[in-house]
Design a protein around this motif. Structure first.
Motif, PDB file in Angstrom:
ATOM      1  N   PRO A  30       0.837  -1.341   0.042  1.00  0.00           N
ATOM      2  CA  PRO A  30      -0.205  -0.017   0.065  1.00  0.00           C
ATOM      3  C   PRO A  30       0.738   1.358  -0.029  1.00  0.00           C
ATOM      4  CG  PRO A  30      -0.927  -1.470   1.527  1.00  0.00           C
ATOM      5  CD  PRO A  30       0.272  -2.095   0.994  1.00  0.00           C
ATOM      6  N   ASP A  31       2.032   1.319   0.474  1.00  0.00           N
ATOM      7  CA  ASP A  31       2.991   2.564   0.677  1.00  0.00           C
ATOM      8  C   ASP A  31       3.168   2.866  -0.654  1.00  0.00           C
ATOM      9  OD1 ASP A  31       2.938   2.703   3.392  1.00  0.00           O
ATOM     10  OD2 ASP A  31       4.660   1.558   3.667  1.00  0.00           O
ATOM     11  N   LEU A  32       3.745   1.759  -1.658  1.00  0.00           N
ATOM     12  CA  LEU A  32       3.979   1.977  -3.001  1.00  0.00           C
ATOM     13  C   LEU A  32       3.085   2.617  -3.827  1.00  0.00           C
ATOM     14  CD1 LEU A  32       6.374  -0.923  -4.242  1.00  0.00           C
ATOM     15  CD2 LEU A  32       6.986   1.533  -3.788  1.00  0.00           C
ATOM     16  N   GLU A  68       2.047   6.389  -3.253  1.00  0.00           N
ATOM     17  CA  GLU A  68       2.918   7.430  -3.896  1.00  0.00           C
ATOM     18  C   GLU A  68       3.190   7.378  -5.265  1.00  0.00           C
ATOM     19  OE1 GLU A  68       4.091   9.933  -2.148  1.00  0.00           O
ATOM     20  OE2 GLU A  68       3.019   9.322  -0.377  1.00  0.00           O
ATOM     21  N   ASN A  69       3.555   5.909  -5.524  1.00  0.00           N
ATOM     22  CA  ASN A  69       4.167   5.961  -7.237  1.00  0.00           C
ATOM     23  C   ASN A  69       3.763   4.372  -7.475  1.00  0.00           C
ATOM     24  OD1 ASN A  69       5.216   6.176  -9.485  1.00  0.00           O
ATOM     25  ND2 ASN A  69       7.445   6.124  -8.840  1.00  0.00           N
ATOM     26  N   THR A  70       2.562   4.295  -7.930  1.00  0.00           N
ATOM     27  CA  THR A  70       2.393   2.962  -8.161  1.00  0.00           C
ATOM     28  C   THR A  70       3.190   2.213  -9.507  1.00  0.00           C
ATOM     29  OG1 THR A  70      -0.095   3.469  -8.199  1.00  0.00           O
ATOM     30  CG2 THR A  70       0.321   1.232  -9.310  1.00  0.00           C
TER      31      THR A  70
END
Length: 196
Positions: free
Chosen positions: A57-59, A62-64
């Motif tokens: 979820p962090d990725l 911000e930047n899929t």
């Protein structure tokens, strides 16, 4: 050209990334058969899941990652999905579950929402991976996908039914193609409803 006259675009997802995957061979055979149908009005392309990273979820915030974005875009562009998985420990493959987790975002607005979906399983076991179908259906329903209701497509002893990368067992192929026809009928109904 009316919406109902547009060619139907199906997207195939295989839950196995093995080089000589039986599941991918089944999808490839179905795609070939669709292309050879007289007056073909549907085509299926396969989206390989090899490059989809573990869901984070962090990725995604911000930047899929590009492969995950490409998966979502391909699902959004398709009229329907054909998803096949081997059975691992009574469930779908981790590769497929991970890809579906990426495809499920954004929550409640994912490209899977409302999408007609045909699920299949294939396995060297005589049971054909049937126990994985429940998990697949539950996950896709949770994503608000429209899994079509029909007799389950389960290909048991699949290793004996694949030759040179193609499904050669005619009864299994005929049954899977009948399921594709059911998926196409569901897509036609949806298109008709949208055009009404």
């Amino acid at each position: 050209m009316t919406d109902t006259a547009k060619p139907v675009r199906l997207l195939g997802l295989s839950g196995s990334i093995r080089r000589h995957s039986h599941c991918t061979a089944v999808l490839g055979t179905l795609a070939d058969a669709l292309g050879k149908k007289a007056g073909a009005t549907a085509e299926m392309t396969l989206f390989p899941l090899n490059d989809i990273p573990p869901y984070d979820p962090d990725l995604d915030a911000e930047n899929t990652p590009a492969p995950a974005s490409a998966l979502r875009d391909s699902i959004a562009a398709a009229d329907g999905l054909v998803i096949i998985s081997p059975e691992y420990n009574y469930g779908m493959s981790g590769v497929l579950k991970n890809a579906l987790d990426w495809a499920s975002r954004p929550a409640m607005k994912s490209p899977v929402r409302g999408k007609p979906i045909l699920i299949m399983t294939a396995s060297p076991a005589f049971t054909g991976g049937v126990r994985a179908q429940h998990e697949m259906r539950e996950t896709l329903s949770g994503m608000m996908g429209r899994v079509i209701a029909r007799p389950q497509v389960v290909i048991g002893l699949v290793h004996e039914k694949i030759k040179d990368g193609r499904l050669t067992d005619q009864p299994a192929l005929d049954f899977a193609l009948a399921a594709i026809d059911d998926l196409l009928a569901e897509i036609a109904l949806l298109r008709g409803a949208k055009g009404a």
